[in-house]
Write an enzyme that holds these catalytic residues in place. Structure first.
Site, mmCIF file in Angstrom:
data_model
loop_
_atom_site.group_PDB
_atom_site.id
_atom_site.type_symbol
_atom_site.label_atom_id
_atom_site.label_comp_id
_atom_site.label_asym_id
_atom_site.label_seq_id
_atom_site.Cartn_x
_atom_site.Cartn_y
_atom_site.Cartn_z
ATOM 1 N N CYS A 78 35.692 35.616 48.251
ATOM 2 C CA CYS A 78 35.246 35.769 46.865
ATOM 3 C C CYS A 78 34.376 34.982 46.592
ATOM 4 C CB CYS A 78 36.995 35.988 46.260
ATOM 5 S SG CYS A 78 36.316 36.379 43.616
ATOM 6 N N HIS A 180 39.028 41.140 47.540
ATOM 7 C CA HIS A 180 39.123 40.287 48.673
ATOM 8 C C HIS A 180 40.044 41.332 48.591
ATOM 9 C CE1 HIS A 180 40.013 37.297 44.468
ATOM 10 N NE2 HIS A 180 39.303 38.402 44.426
ATOM 11 N N GLU A 182 42.864 40.995 50.486
ATOM 12 C CA GLU A 182 44.498 41.040 50.128
ATOM 13 C C GLU A 182 44.927 41.788 49.123
ATOM 14 O OE1 GLU A 182 43.141 38.185 47.592
ATOM 15 O OE2 GLU A 182 42.288 38.592 49.517
#
Length: 198
Positions: A78, A180, A182
Site C-alpha cells: 500500500c 493489501h 493480507e
C-alpha cells in the site's frame, strides 16, 4: 525470517496475523541490525506519503533499507509500495526511496469515488515471481487515493479504476503491492507465500 519494518507508520497487526497463519517465520523489527539480519523485508504503510517518509527518515532506517534491497527481497504494501518510487505528490513533492523509477500521483477517476476502496480484479502486464499462480480476474482488496505512475515494464498486475492502476510492481529484488495481500483472502495469501519462497 521475514522482517516487518516498524517505523511508526504501518498497520502491522493484520499483516503479522497473515504471516503467522501461513506459519512463516516473521518478526516486527525496528533497527538497522535487525533489517540486516532478516532474510526478507516487508515495508508496510498507512497514511500520507510525506508523513510516512518523514517518520522513516527520522527512524534512521532509510539508507539501510535501500542498501539491503540490493541483497534480499523487499515487499512494500500500500503506502509502503508508493514509498518505493522516486517521488510522491501528496500535498507536496517528497522524495521516496527511489528503488523503482516513477512517481506517485492522485487518482484521477472522474465520477468515481476516491479513495478507491474495495475489491477490484487484476489483469496481467508482465510475469514476475510474486504473481506466479495469479490469474486475470482474481480479486484483491484496495484502499488508496494515490497511484504509481511508472513504465509498464515494472508492472506485473494492474487494475482499472477509471484509469490504469498498478497493483503489483517489481524491479530486481524489490516488489510492491498497492492492494493489501493480507486482506485479500486466499489469493492474497498466495502473494505472501510467493514472497516467502523468493
Amino acid at each position: 525470517m521475514i522482517g516487518i519494518i516498524d517505523y511508526g507508520a504501518g498497520n502491522l497487526f493484520s499483516l503479522k496475523n497473515a504471516l503467522d497463519f501461513l506459519k512463516l517465520e516473521n518478526n516486527v523489527i525496528s533497527s538497522a541490525e535487525e533489517i540486516k539480519a532478516a532474510d526478507r523485508l516487508i515495508l508496510p504503510g498507512v497514511g500520507a506519503f510525506p508523513d510516512a517518509m518523514g517518520m522513516l527518515d527520522r527512524s534512521g532506517l532509510t539508507e539501510t533499507i535501500i542498501e539491503e534491497a540490493l541483497k534480499k527481497p523487499l515487499l512494500g504494501i500500500c503506502l509502503g509500495m508508493q514509498m518505493l518510487f522516486e517521488y510522491g505528490y501528496e500535498f507536496e513533492k517528497v522524495g521516496g526511496l527511489g528503488l523503482i523509477p516513477g512517481e506517485v500521483n492522485r487518482i484521477a477517476a472522474p465520477g468515481l469515488k476516491i479513495p478507491h476502496m474495495g475489491w477490484s480484479d487484476v489483469k496481467c502486464e508482465n510475469a514476475c515471481p510474486l504473481s506466479e499462480g495469479i490469474r486475470e480476474g482474481d480479486m484483491f482488496y484496495y484502499v488508496h487515493s494515490y497511484k504509481a505512475v511508472t513504465d509498464k515494464r515494472f508492472v506485473s498486475l494492474y487494475s482499472e479504476y477509471g484509469e490504469y492502476i498498478p497493483g503489483l510492481v517489481f524491479r530486481g529484488n524489490v516488489y510492491g503491492t498497492q492492494f493489501h495481500p493480507e486482506k485479500s483472502g486466499e489469493i492474497g495469501l498466495k502473494i505472501l507465500r510467493n514472497f516467502a519462497e523468493l
